[in-house]
Design a protein around this motif. Structure first.
Motif, mmCIF file in Angstrom:
data_model
loop_
_atom_site.group_PDB
_atom_site.id
_atom_site.type_symbol
_atom_site.label_atom_id
_atom_site.label_comp_id
_atom_site.label_asym_id
_atom_site.label_seq_id
_atom_site.Cartn_x
_atom_site.Cartn_y
_atom_site.Cartn_z
ATOM 1 N N ALA A 261 50.310 55.210 39.546
ATOM 2 C CA ALA A 261 48.891 54.714 39.501
ATOM 3 C C ALA A 261 48.828 53.954 38.091
ATOM 4 N N ALA A 262 49.651 54.418 37.024
ATOM 5 C CA ALA A 262 49.369 53.906 35.745
ATOM 6 C C ALA A 262 50.102 52.596 35.738
ATOM 7 N N THR A 263 50.964 52.373 36.602
ATOM 8 C CA THR A 263 51.751 51.122 36.384
ATOM 9 C C THR A 263 51.140 50.021 36.989
ATOM 10 N N THR A 264 50.426 50.441 38.052
ATOM 11 C CA THR A 264 49.809 49.276 38.957
ATOM 12 C C THR A 264 48.522 48.714 38.111
ATOM 13 N N GLY A 265 48.053 49.165 36.904
ATOM 14 C CA GLY A 265 46.992 48.612 36.328
ATOM 15 C C GLY A 265 47.324 47.315 35.941
ATOM 16 N N GLY A 266 46.373 46.139 35.925
ATOM 17 C CA GLY A 266 46.575 45.105 35.357
ATOM 18 C C GLY A 266 47.042 44.152 36.428
ATOM 19 N N HIS A 267 46.985 44.099 37.547
ATOM 20 C CA HIS A 267 47.443 43.325 38.657
ATOM 21 C C HIS A 267 46.758 43.270 39.705
ATOM 22 N N ASN B 303 50.002 37.427 33.248
ATOM 23 C CA ASN B 303 50.346 38.721 32.737
ATOM 24 C C ASN B 303 50.565 38.710 31.304
ATOM 25 N N ARG B 306 54.230 39.289 30.698
ATOM 26 C CA ARG B 306 55.192 38.355 31.131
ATOM 27 C C ARG B 306 55.272 37.347 30.066
ATOM 28 N N GLN B 362 45.636 55.161 32.857
ATOM 29 C CA GLN B 362 45.493 54.492 34.083
ATOM 30 C C GLN B 362 45.023 52.980 34.293
ATOM 31 N N ASN B 363 45.136 52.353 33.102
ATOM 32 C CA ASN B 363 45.077 51.003 33.244
ATOM 33 C C ASN B 363 45.705 50.415 32.066
ATOM 34 N N GLU B 364 46.688 49.674 32.530
ATOM 35 C CA GLU B 364 47.301 49.041 31.106
ATOM 36 C C GLU B 364 46.692 47.791 30.725
ATOM 37 N N ARG B 365 45.737 47.195 31.528
ATOM 38 C CA ARG B 365 45.000 46.088 31.081
ATOM 39 C C ARG B 365 46.030 44.835 30.741
ATOM 40 N N LEU B 366 46.962 44.725 31.505
ATOM 41 C CA LEU B 366 47.994 43.569 31.442
ATOM 42 C C LEU B 366 47.518 42.029 31.684
ATOM 43 N N GLY B 367 46.542 41.898 32.476
ATOM 44 C CA GLY B 367 46.110 40.665 32.850
ATOM 45 C C GLY B 367 45.333 39.866 31.640
ATOM 46 N N ASP B 370 41.838 40.622 31.626
ATOM 47 C CA ASP B 370 41.274 42.125 31.107
ATOM 48 C C ASP B 370 40.984 42.173 29.674
#
Lengths: 267, 487, 109
Positions: A261-267, B303, B306, B362-367, B370
């Motif tokens: 779940a943590a890795t799917t963040g930001g997509h 991203n 990337r 739970q949210n890496e905020r890579l976009g 974001d």
């Protein structure tokens, strides 16, 4: 993962171009291509008498073999055996490695690999690398291949379709690139002075300490003097591998939360 | 015995890192506490101690002198110690930023710190390498360590996939590296780079050229030069952010350090690279393609990781320009490269520290979207990121500007037609690159926040961001002081 | 170029070197053609072994034992690399039950 295939093809092409450049440079080379460098082993007979293509009688006229070398008669006797051994083991090496890259069944591939490694160990012996030949068998055929077999047993899945490049065109391209690679490397390597045939040569001169060349004692002396630092440092590499392999592959514990779940963040 | 007893003193940074790494492996095994991140302290201490030792030895060596250690296995000189100090600092920072990310994303694995330091010994070996065996061993120690670190977030399928791709590509490159070394060995009859240089004139030139080319290809994989870069964006994206930071900063510095040794110092100089060896001609082409493709691909990314990965690829191209300039005998080539490496490594480290900070549980905020409105919520982090991005883009008040300036100037000094064209391509690309860096800056400053930011706070992250931003600015304000470190 | 009539009966260094080149190319071909991660790893091992064979041949040619030590270190490193690679394969397999690199596409371009 087409990226892998693309990269690999590009790498091959790059090297192929390199050979053209290399050949171009070699044309105008300052030094002759076959100039011998470094401490030439003292068992090299003079070139004029041993150029490949001369008759046996001509080769028999080689003057004064190195001390400790067998006489010419003995050399002639062993020569047939050496040549036979080389071609036999070379064929085994190539066949085994072809097995590796063509078989669908993974266990068959591993067995081909084991054959290759044993044949290589025999070839090392022909090169008077006796210690390395034993290590090759112990490390590669003994340890590494067993590791492969274990993992294959765990996975227990044959490959569905053994060739990655879809379509005949891709396969032909890859095959051509590889063939060309062999051709180009071979054309450089074949010019390496090979007038000193292995078959004619007796054991190389002993080391300064009086050990046989390539024996455990001789390699050990080299390893613990010249190569002391890398020999010690390689222990760190092995430590990383041991610790790292366990850290990656040990079974997941139940109390470890799922991270997907943590890795799917930001997509 | 062909080494002096005092040699051990000169490899003190390597020994310190190895010792700290061994202690960490042991500590991990016997550690009973719940929170593995406590091990970070020891790792940071090890990195800092190695950096201090490097600086002390740097001051101990006189400028322009060098000393061969353990029978020409390693060479101790000011350049080597400057790079090993840089690498040690980056290692310490990579340990410092990890705990916050581990806690936020549930991958507290104690082995990270031990492997980090042990991989670091390989990097330091590369900074001092003067023998093909140490180059090979250094590259492998570093790479194997980083493969493991990429796969450490064990529940993440992305992480595993990234590790697999990185591993297969890296091992493939190792095959080329070894075969190239074998041919160089065959051409000269020695594995010591010092002796290789002495025998260049008498060696088998065809073999030498082919061997050198293969080594160029292998190193191109390691610095992710186009067209050998395909693994990089995937590996950067899939790895945990602290590992990505380490990969982008330290691995590239170490690989370029090895290239400085192999190509710049031992196979370069006096127009040798074109005249008889020819390794510079493919490298110039690689550099031009790398800068361009890296930049164009970076524009398309939405991203952040990337985008930074492609940016790092494009920076690798500039580093190759510097290497060619150095190999072609440009007098300022080496110091320019070292300056560039310092600026690049710290900038990248800082940028990824901010990425790690912005991502919450739970949210890496890579976009890139974001990141909208970050400046109003967390002005300090946004400022640090802006400084780092400006430096990556080569804008004037930062270290990144002078880094590019010095490298391109050294390329001009080499007075080579091909290198001149690549320099022009590089300058044009620098201008293009500002576009995508500013895209992120615009998002942070001029867009409204879409949601609540709950950053992963930690003292280590804050310190890293602050340190990197300050140093990058200091490098821009006092460039000549930093330029001197290249020796 | 060696005389073709004696190429089979006069085994010299070039024979070992060309064998090494063939082995290296087969390894490269394996990496190109196959998509099972284990087979790709084995192909990479073939490449490393080709390198070792070349090093040992040149060591014999130059009479330099340093090549033997170098080859020994290469073997140790190769073992370490295989261990890590297989660990990664096991970790991947735990998650998705296949090790086909062409089907690993979570990380999109």
């Amino acid at each position: 993962m087409t990226a892998r295939v693309l990269t690999a093809i590009l790498a091959v092409l790059f090297v192929v171009l390199a050979f053209d450049a290399g050949a171009a440079h070699a044309q105008g080379a300052v030094a002759p291509v076959d100039a011998k460098v470094g401490p030439a082993p003292d068992f090299d007979p003079p070139r004029s008498a041993t150029t490949a293509g001369k008759t046996v009688s001509k080769r028999d006229s080689v003057a004064s073999p190195a001390p400790g070398a067998p006489t010419n008669a003995a050399a002639k006797r062993t020569k047939g055996g050496m040549v036979f051994a080389f071609w036999g083991f070379a064929a085994l090496t190539v066949l085994g490695s072809l097995f590796v890259i063509t078989r669908r069944n993974l266990i068959t591939a591993v067995m081909g690999m084991v054959g290759t490694f044993f044949a290589l160990a025999a070839l090392y012996m022909l090169l008077y690398a006796h210690f390395l030949a034993i290590i090759q068998m112990l490390v590669y055929a003994g340890a590494i291949m067993v590791l492969f077999v274990f993992v294959i047993m765990i996975l227990n899945k044959p490959e569905d379709e053994p060739f990655a490049l879809s379509g005949r065109v891709g396969k032909v391209l890859a095959g051509l690139a590889t063939t060309y690679l062999v051709f180009r490397i071979g054309s450089v390597l074949i010019d390496v002075p090979s007038h000193v045939t292995i078959a004619q040569n007796a054991a190389p001169a002993k080391t300064a300490a009086g050990d046989d060349w390539g024996s455990t004692a001789a390699v050990g002396m080299n390893l613990f003097n010249d190569y002391l630092f890398p020999f010690e440092a390689v222990s760190l590499t092995l430590l990383i591998a041991v610790v790292g392999a366990i850290a990656i592959a040990r079974p997941l514990k139940d109390d470890e939360p799922a991270a997907e779940a943590a890795t799917t963040g930001g997509h | 015995m062909n080494f002096a007893t005092g040699d051990a003193l000169y490899i003190a940074p390597i020994l310190i890192l190895a010792l700290a790494g061994l202690l960490l492996v042991l500590a991990e095994a016997f550690y009973t506490g719940k929170d593995r991140t406590a091990l970070a302290g020891l790792a940071v201490a090890g990195g800092v101690a190695a950096a201090v030792a490097s600086i002390a030895l740097y001051r101990h060596m006189d400028p322009g002198t060098h000393r061969y250690l353990y029978g020409e296995m390693l060479v101790a000189d000011r350049t080597g110690y400057a790079l090993s100090a840089l690498l040690s600092v980056v290692i310490a920072l990579a340990a410092l930023v990890a705990p916050a990310h581990m806690r936020a994303h549930d991958w507290a694995i104690g082995e990270y710190f031990g492997i980090l330091l042990l991989a670091g010994t390989g990097m330091l070996m590369l900074a001092h390498a003067s023998h093909l065996a140490t180059v090979f061993l250094g590259v492998e120690t570093m790479s194997i360590g980083v493969y493991v670190m990429t796969a450490l977030r064990r529940r993440s399928r992305r992480g595993n996939e990234a590790a697999m791709k990185y591993f297969l590509m890296g091992a493939f490159a190792t095959g080329f590296l070894l075969y190239g070394m074998a041919l160089v060995y065959g051409a000269t009859g020695t594995t010591s780079l010092v002796a290789v240089r002495e025998r260049l004139a008498s060696g088998n030139l065809a073999l030498l050229t082919v061997g050198t080319f293969m080594m160029v290809a292998a190193f191109a994989f390691k610095v992710a030069a186009v067209p050998f870069h395909m693994w990089a964006p995937d590996a950067y994206e899939g790895a945990p952010t602290p590992v990505t930071a380490f990969m982008a900063a330290a691995v590239k510095v170490a690989a370029v350090a090895a290239m400085i040794r192999v190509f710049g110092q031992f196979l370069g100089g006096e127009k040798l690279p074109y005249g008889t060896l020819g390794w510079a001609s493919p490298m110039v082409v690689l550099a031009a393609i790398t800068i361009t493709v890296g930049n164009i691909a970076a524009i398309r990314q939405d991203n952040v990781k990337r985008m930074l990965a492609y940016s790092s690829i494009s920076h690798g191209g500039v580093l190759l320009v510097g290497l060619c300039a150095m190999g072609l005998g440009s007098p300022s080539g080496q110091s320019a490269l070292v300056y560039y490496l310092i600026a690049y490594a710290l900038t990248t480290m800082g940028a990824f520290a901010v990425v790690s900070y912005v991502g919450s549980k739970q949210n890496e905020r890579l976009g890139i979207d974001d990141w909208a409105g970050l400046a109003s919520k967390h002005p300090a982090a946004a400022l640090a990121m802006t400084v780092c991005l400006l430096s990556l883009g080569g804008m004037p008040p930062t270290g990144g500007f002078f880094a590019k300036w010095y490298v391109f100037k050294s390329a001009m000094d080499a007075q080579d037609q091909q290198l001149l064209w690549v320099t022009i391509i590089g300058v044009v690309n620098s201008a293009v690159s500002i576009f995508y860096y500013l895209k992120l800056v615009t998002a942070m400053y001029f867009k409204d926040a879409t949601g609540e930011f709950t950053p992963s706070r930690s003292a280590g992250l804050t310190f890293t961001m602050a340190l990197c931003a300050v140093v990058v600015l200091a490098m821009g304000l006092f460039p000549t002081t930093w330029l001197g470190f290249g020796g | 170029m060696p005389n073709l009539s004696t190429v089979f009966s006069d085994v010299g260094y070039a024979h070992f070197l060309v064998l090494g080149a063939v082995l290296f190319a087969i390894g490269v071909g394996g990496v190109l053609l196959r998509r099972n991660a284990l087979i790709i790893m084995m192909s990479i091992e073939l490449m490393l072994n080709a390198g070792n064979l070349t090093i040992l041949t040149f060591a014999r040619m130059h009479g330099d034992l340093g090549g033997h030590s170098f080859a020994m270190i290469v073997m140790a490193v190769a073992a370490a690399e295989v261990a890590v690679g297989l660990a990664i394969v096991v970790a991947i397999f735990r998650g998705r039950r296949h090790v086909d690199v062409d089907r690993m596409n979570l990380l999109k371009h």
